[in-house]
Design a protein around this motif. Structure first.
Motif, PDB file in Angstrom:
ATOM      1  N   TYR A  90      47.441  38.486  67.714  1.00 33.91           N
ATOM      2  CA  TYR A  90      48.230  39.446  66.957  1.00 33.91           C
ATOM      3  C   TYR A  90      47.784  40.856  67.353  1.00 33.91           C
ATOM      4  CZ  TYR A  90      49.477  35.430  64.087  1.00 33.91           C
ATOM      5  OH  TYR A  90      49.942  34.207  63.674  1.00 33.91           O
ATOM      6  N   PRO A  91      48.636  41.875  67.130  1.00 33.40           N
ATOM      7  CA  PRO A  91      48.244  43.240  67.513  1.00 33.40           C
ATOM      8  C   PRO A  91      46.876  43.649  66.966  1.00 33.40           C
ATOM      9  CG  PRO A  91      50.569  43.197  66.950  1.00 33.40           C
ATOM     10  CD  PRO A  91      50.033  41.838  66.638  1.00 33.40           C
ATOM     11  N   GLN A  92      46.557  43.234  65.736  1.00 33.28           N
ATOM     12  CA  GLN A  92      45.271  43.623  65.153  1.00 33.28           C
ATOM     13  C   GLN A  92      44.085  42.979  65.892  1.00 33.28           C
ATOM     14  OE1 GLN A  92      47.775  42.139  63.513  1.00 33.28           O
ATOM     15  NE2 GLN A  92      47.074  40.558  62.063  1.00 33.28           N
ATOM     16  N   ASP A  93      44.337  41.821  66.544  1.00 28.70           N
ATOM     17  CA  ASP A  93      43.263  41.167  67.306  1.00 28.70           C
ATOM     18  C   ASP A  93      42.888  41.977  68.536  1.00 28.70           C
ATOM     19  OD1 ASP A  93      43.209  38.868  65.628  1.00 28.70           O
ATOM     20  OD2 ASP A  93      44.953  38.068  66.688  1.00 28.70           O
TER      21      ASP A  93
ATOM     22  N   SER B 212      47.803  44.447  74.684  1.00 26.47           N
ATOM     23  CA  SER B 212      48.413  45.494  73.881  1.00 26.47           C
ATOM     24  C   SER B 212      49.638  46.085  74.579  1.00 26.47           C
ATOM     25  CB  SER B 212      47.381  46.593  73.605  1.00 26.47           C
ATOM     26  OG  SER B 212      47.939  47.632  72.846  1.00 26.47           O
TER      27      SER B 212
ATOM     28  N   LYS C  34      54.978  35.759  72.026  1.00 26.26           N
ATOM     29  CA  LYS C  34      53.768  35.086  71.545  1.00 26.26           C
ATOM     30  C   LYS C  34      52.837  34.859  72.738  1.00 26.26           C
ATOM     31  CE  LYS C  34      55.698  32.840  67.465  1.00 26.26           C
ATOM     32  NZ  LYS C  34      55.891  31.560  66.740  1.00 26.26           N
TER      33      LYS C  34
ATOM     34  N   SER D   1      57.944  42.958  71.356  1.00 28.52           N
ATOM     35  CA  SER D   1      57.327  42.801  70.038  1.00 28.52           C
ATOM     36  C   SER D   1      57.365  41.370  69.516  1.00 28.52           C
ATOM     37  CB  SER D   1      58.018  43.726  69.029  1.00 28.52           C
ATOM     38  OG  SER D   1      59.409  43.426  68.952  1.00 28.52           O
ATOM     39  N   THR D   2      58.290  40.553  70.039  1.00 29.67           N
ATOM     40  CA  THR D   2      58.414  39.177  69.529  1.00 29.67           C
ATOM     41  C   THR D   2      57.694  38.154  70.409  1.00 29.67           C
ATOM     42  OG1 THR D   2      60.518  38.850  70.717  1.00 29.67           O
ATOM     43  CG2 THR D   2      60.630  39.692  68.451  1.00 29.67           C
TER      44      THR D   2
ATOM     45  N   TYR E 259      49.058  33.461  73.856  1.00 31.48           N
ATOM     46  CA  TYR E 259      47.974  32.588  73.408  1.00 31.48           C
ATOM     47  C   TYR E 259      46.800  32.663  74.375  1.00 31.48           C
ATOM     48  CZ  TYR E 259      51.827  30.388  70.787  1.00 31.48           C
ATOM     49  OH  TYR E 259      52.909  30.134  69.979  1.00 31.48           O
TER      50      TYR E 259
ATOM     51  N   MET F 254      52.505  43.505  74.394  1.00 27.83           N
ATOM     52  CA  MET F 254      52.988  43.321  73.024  1.00 27.83           C
ATOM     53  C   MET F 254      53.843  44.497  72.568  1.00 27.83           C
ATOM     54  SD  MET F 254      49.697  41.722  71.054  1.00 27.83           S
ATOM     55  CE  MET F 254      49.299  39.977  71.144  1.00 27.83           C
TER      56      MET F 254
END
Length: 289
Positions: free
Chosen positions: A253-256, A223, A233, A230-231, A235, A226
């Motif tokens: 992704y942020p929600q993850d 978090s 990636k 913001s861009t 993994y 990120m």
């Protein structure tokens, strides 16, 4: 091969494979008893090393070659550019390397990795972008199979490999290499990434993708990074050494990372199948543990 991260290490690996052989990575930091077991267990004939490291290597009948004592008396232009003629045929099932894990018993176990397994990891993949524009950091020790992703992810795709000669925990030096060499792809263990996300001070806008592996990532570190980039990636790569570095990958992704739920190990990478088995080794239906 018992060498530090260096051009000589990469050249040695390429030379062995082009000569039709297989290499065994020996970590110079390992205790001599562990190295002795690995050398004996593989019945290896030759050890490539340097004068500064040779005292760490227990020797029997093996031939020891110190690369820093070899005098190169020809210009590069004088060497032939064709491949070495082989006295035996290689194919996709030929042995590429033997890498030792600690094993569940604590006794080292040699895993025999074939050429096709490496191709599966880095060629024609869609889980991360690997092509001629890739500038990939070589940060792992030779005995950690993350080095397989780093070395061949760049070289087998016509990309560039950037070797970090420093300690991986020296964040300021790591940043300088990423910044000055415009590294866009790297692998990190979650522990290193956690340290990196807290202590990184430079603006590393070239770094567009990071692959984590070897342990469970820290959602707070994910978090934090990120929000800063913001861009980017990031993994999560999962898989045992026997499956050649990664079996599954998850793009975060942020929600993850903000959901409070356990982080996923993702889905199988191309040319890989994943099975969920019960205690008896039988495949189970969807939704069954």
């Amino acid at each position: 091969i018992c060498l530090e991260r260096s051009p000589e290490m990469i050249i040695s690996i390429l030379a062995i494979l082009k000569a039709g052989g297989a290499y065994v990575p020996l970590d110079p930091e390992y205790p001599s008893l562990r190295l002795a077991f690995m050398i004996s267990d593989c019945s290896m004939s030759t050890i490539l090393t340097s004068h500064s490291l040779e005292r760490n290597i227990p020797l029997g009948k093996e031939i020891k070659v110190c690369l820093d004592s070899i005098e190169v008396d020809k210009q590069l232009a004088d060497y032939r550019s064709t491949n070495i003629p082989l006295d035996h045929e290689l194919n996709s099932r030929s042995l590429a390397y033997v890498i030792f894990t600690s094993g569940s018993t604590g006794k080292p176990k040699g895993v025999m990795v074939e050429h096709h397994s490496i191709n599966r990891l880095v060629r024609n993949v869609d889980y991360v972008k690997l092509n001629s524009d890739t500038i990939l950091l070589q940060n792992a020790t030779i005995s950690f199979d993350a080095a397989t992703f780093e070395i061949w992810g760049s070289l087998l795709n016509g990309g560039t490999i950037v070797i970090n000669p420093n300690s991986i925990t020296e964040i300021s030096k790591l940043e300088e290499i990423i910044l000055h060499q415009q590294v866009n792809t790297c692998f990190m263990t979650p522990a290193l990434f956690d340290h990196f996300s807290v202590n990184s001070k430079m603006d590393l806008i070239s770094l567009s993708q990071i692959v984590l592996g070897g342990d469970t990532p820290n959602p707070s570190a994910l978090s934090r990074y990120m929000k800063r980039y913001s861009t980017i990636k990031i993994y999560n790569g999962y898989g045992p050494t026997e499956c050649t570095t990664f079996s599954t990958v998850k793009l975060f992704y942020p929600q993850d990372v903000n959901s409070g739920m356990p982080l996923s190990i993702g889905t199988p990478i191309p040319n890989t199948r994943l099975y969920v088995l019960d205690d008896y080794g039988h495949r189970v239906p969807l939704g069954v543990a």
